[in-house]
Design an enzyme around this catalytic site. Structure first.
Site, mmCIF file in Angstrom:
data_model
loop_
_atom_site.group_PDB
_atom_site.id
_atom_site.type_symbol
_atom_site.label_atom_id
_atom_site.label_comp_id
_atom_site.label_asym_id
_atom_site.label_seq_id
_atom_site.Cartn_x
_atom_site.Cartn_y
_atom_site.Cartn_z
ATOM 1 N N GLY A 287 -8.545 50.038 59.816
ATOM 2 C CA GLY A 287 -8.772 50.587 58.482
ATOM 3 C C GLY A 287 -7.514 51.082 57.792
ATOM 4 O O GLY A 287 -7.561 51.508 56.633
ATOM 5 N N ARG A 317 -18.111 38.949 60.253
ATOM 6 C CA ARG A 317 -18.603 39.759 59.135
ATOM 7 C C ARG A 317 -18.962 38.818 57.990
ATOM 8 O O ARG A 317 -18.549 37.649 57.982
ATOM 9 C CB ARG A 317 -17.505 40.704 58.634
ATOM 10 C CG ARG A 317 -17.176 41.805 59.608
ATOM 11 C CD ARG A 317 -16.063 42.674 59.048
ATOM 12 N NE ARG A 317 -15.590 43.612 60.046
ATOM 13 C CZ ARG A 317 -14.316 43.910 60.246
ATOM 14 N NH1 ARG A 317 -13.363 43.338 59.514
ATOM 15 N NH2 ARG A 317 -13.979 44.778 61.151
ATOM 16 N N ARG A 410 -14.741 50.613 53.393
ATOM 17 C CA ARG A 410 -14.788 49.151 53.559
ATOM 18 C C ARG A 410 -16.220 48.676 53.785
ATOM 19 O O ARG A 410 -16.572 47.547 53.408
ATOM 20 C CB ARG A 410 -13.889 48.746 54.742
ATOM 21 C CG ARG A 410 -13.672 47.258 54.846
ATOM 22 C CD ARG A 410 -12.589 46.908 55.837
ATOM 23 N NE ARG A 410 -13.025 47.168 57.223
ATOM 24 C CZ ARG A 410 -12.249 46.991 58.278
ATOM 25 N NH1 ARG A 410 -11.001 46.583 58.128
ATOM 26 N NH2 ARG A 410 -12.705 47.242 59.480
ATOM 27 N N ARG A 421 -14.069 53.425 66.438
ATOM 28 C CA ARG A 421 -12.772 53.019 65.883
ATOM 29 C C ARG A 421 -11.900 54.245 65.584
ATOM 30 O O ARG A 421 -10.691 54.227 65.800
ATOM 31 C CB ARG A 421 -12.970 52.147 64.634
ATOM 32 C CG ARG A 421 -13.401 50.737 65.014
ATOM 33 C CD ARG A 421 -13.681 49.823 63.853
ATOM 34 N NE ARG A 421 -14.115 48.519 64.369
ATOM 35 C CZ ARG A 421 -13.563 47.350 64.088
ATOM 36 N NH1 ARG A 421 -12.562 47.287 63.246
ATOM 37 N NH2 ARG A 421 -14.009 46.231 64.617
#
Ligand SMILES: Nc1ncnc2c1ncn2[C@@H]1O[C@H](COP(=O)(O)OP(=O)(O)OP(=O)(O)O)[C@@H](O)[C@H]1O
Ligand SMILES: Nc1nc2c(ncn2[C@@H]2O[C@H](COP(=O)(O)O)[C@@H](O)[C@H]2O)c(=O)[nH]1
Length: 587
Positions: A287, A317, A410, A421
């Protein structure tokens, strides 16, 4: 290519027949200048003037160094060209400059009579033993003979393990106490396999072979460079090959794999001419904006950069394309490919397996582009230890809160994934200041400022690369087989050979390996070819102009770090008897 491409200088010619000595010598020299390199002089002179070797080709030459003398004795074994029925052994005392035949009838102790004439075998010298492997008599041979140079006797030793299948025109290269046999021609097959003879334990083994091997071939050359890898050049399969391969036998990568797998390992790496731009590893927490910065770079410099498309076991994704953003893979398949040595690095990241395949990096380099890798810290550590000489950049967020906001903003991860994460991000951030791993730390606060900073780090703050990294046109010699190769310092000196169309050639090629970069797993880059053209002063020595005629199936051996002995060969019609010294001097 013919003799017209060569001009020779006769420095001196002496015939002393009246004194009962047939001594013919010449000195031919040529200075080759490469940009920024030392001056190299190649000069030739005849060897073995007092007692010469018969005309021979498809024989072997093996140096045997004694501790007391700087010059080796050189043993010539077998070969075509003479009418003898037995396996001939000749020895050159290079200090005395004299070839003498060792009579096999008095030296053979097996009781089976003398060994029959043999051609296209290989020979490996270790101490006072010369192992003669395979070759051809009336059929392709699969046995191994041993010649004791002290006792001047042959024997047929017994070995543990499986010997290589019968073959001829293969190579045998000595590395320490081991002999590496590669390729060759069988009765019906051409080989690209590797066999190892451990002379300490008299054991043959077939190692685990990592990387893509060269195509099967025979009449190639094989020489040891760097004490850790064997360069295989050229050879014949369906046509004359021009490729260069490295069989890594003692490189750090091979040693590590040998330790991990607990067995004998070798690794192939393809040799590539010329330098390629330094790859860039971009690292940083999930990120932070790595992908955003890389996308900007690709957009501005589409011809200069190429993205290393990683493999991952995570699911795609929305809008992610297989083969573009990632190679989406199943875990068992990816694990198997990793085991086979197909990955430069791999790591478990946020619960999925990610990895950079060798092919992904090679595809970018082959397109002449600078490779960008977007990988995590574990991957960066592995790449740092690999042969890829990359630039390492860590991208940091201005604050942890901002990182979290970007990751959430995001909208691609579940809450659980985001938490994982972020937890991993903390650990990754701790490594950001590790200057042994990262060359640069870049804070991505304002995206435009960060992008300009990235360009500066990568040397892109002028317009010089906007057209991409154009490959320089490098000299590439035509493919050949039956040539010779020897090593002088970091240079592989190739002479002659047979090209497609059946032409024997007499060019002297030099492959400079001093700029070796990378290696297994992957390719070995930074090789440079030059052709050493010998110049003559024909006006002065027109009627004496000596030539080393085009030939194949001759043999060479390094006598000293600057001197190569070349003997015999076949010019397309007949066997040749020259014994020539090639002096290579660097100033
Ligand atoms: N300097 C910046 N300021 C504000 N937003 C940014 C900045 N840089 C990137 N972003 C945004 O942050 C989000 C994450 O960026 P990006 O996907 O490039 O991160 P990443 O480091 O590639 O993540 P991952 O490692 O998970 O692939 C994106 O929505 C992007 O638009
Ligand atoms: N060690 C490796 N890490 C990789 C590779 N490709 C991507 N990554 C890193 O994974 C995370 C997550 O990526 P995402 O696309 O799932 O958001 C990120 O930090 C990448 O840098 C790889 O080949 N090897």
């Amino acid at each position: 290519m013919g003799i017209r491409d060569h001009q020779w200088t006769t420095a001196w010619t002496i015939t002393a027949a009246a004194a009962g000595i047939s001594l013919v010598a010449w000195k031919v020299s040529r200075r080759v200048r490469n940009k920024g390199e030392k001056q190299i002089t190649y000069s030739l002179q005849y060897a073995g003037a007092r007692g010469s070797l018969p005309s021979l080709y498809d024989h072997t030459l093996t140096p045997v160094f004694t501790e007391t003398k700087g010059f080796p004795k050189v043993y010539s074994i077998g070969g075509n060209g003479t009418s003898t029925e037995h396996l001939e052994v000749w020895v050159l005392d290079s200090a005395l400059n004299k070839w003498t035949e060792i009579l096999p009838a008095s030296t053979h102790d097996t009781g089976a009579g003398v060994f029959a004439k043999r051609v296209r075998h290989s020979a490996a010298g270790l101490g006072n033993a010369i192992y003669v492997i395979g070759g051809y008599t009336d059929k392709t041979m699969g046995d191994v003979l041993k010649f004791d140079t002290d006792k001047e006797k042959w024997s047929t030793p017994s070995f543990l393990g499986d010997l290589p299948s019968p073959r001829s025109s293969h190579t045998a290269t000595v590395v320490g106490k081991k002999v590496y046999v590669f390729g060759g021609s069988g009765e019906k097959t051409t080989f690209n396999d590797v066999h190892i003879l451990d002379t300490d334990t008299s054991t043959w083994s077939t190692p685990t072979v990592l990387g893509e091997p060269p195509s099967p071939r025979y009449s190639h050359s094989a020489v040891l460079v760097n004490d850790d890898r064997i360069i295989i050049y050229g050879g014949h399969n369906t046509s004359a090959e021009s490729d260069i391969w490295f069989l890594e036998v003692e490189t750090p990568y091979v040693k590590k794999q040998r330790e991990l797998l607990g067995k004998e390992v070798v690794a192939w790496s393809k040799g590539v001419i010329g330098k390629s731009p330094q790859p860039v590893v971009i690292c940083g927490p999930s990120g932070v904006g790595k992908g955003t910065l890389i996308n900007k770079l690709m957009k501005e410099y589409p011809h200069a950069f190429g993205f290393s498309v990683s493999h991952t076991t995570r699911k795609p994704r929305f809008m992610e394309q297989d083969g573009v953003h990632y190679h989406f893979a199943e875990r068992p398949d990816m694990e198997a490919a990793i085991q086979e040595g197909k990955f430069l690095e791999s790591a478990d990241v946020h619960g999925n397996l990610y990895g950079t395949s060798i092919a992904a990096v090679e595809a970018v380099a082959d397109a002449g582009k600078r490779c960008i890798l977007d990988i995590d810290v574990q991957g960066a550590e592995l790449v740092k230890k690999s042969s890829l000489n990359a630039l390492f950049i860590f991208i940091s967020p201005p604050s942890f809160e901002e990182l979290e906001a970007r990751l959430r903003g995001r909208g691609t991860e579940t809450e659980e994934q985001i938490e994982k994460r972020l937890k991993n991000a903390k650990k990754e951030m701790e490594r950001s200041a590790d200057t042994t791993l990262f060359d640069h730390l870049l804070i991505n606060d304002n995206i435009d400022v960060a992008y300009e900073e990235l360009k500066k780090i990568m040397g892109l703050d002028n317009a010089a690369v906007s057209n991409g990294c154009k490959r320089s046109e490098e000299f590439q010699p035509e493919g050949r087989s039956g040539h010779s190769a020897s090593v002088v310092k970091s240079k592989v000196v190739i002479y002659g050979g047979l090209t497609d169309g059946g032409n024997t050639v007499n060019d002297l090629l030099v492959l400079d390996t001093s700029g070796l970069k990378n290696g297994a797993p992957g390719t070995t880059r930074g090789l440079v070819w030059t052709r050493a053209v010998l110049r003559s002063d024909l006006s002065k020595y027109a009627n004496l102009s000596p030539t080393l005629s085009p030939r194949c199936s001759h043999r060479v051996v390094s006598l000293s770090p600057t001197q190569i002995l070349l003997s015999g060969g076949f010019d397309g019609k007949q066997a040749l008897s020259d014994s020539v010294l090639l002096n290579v001097n660097e100033r």
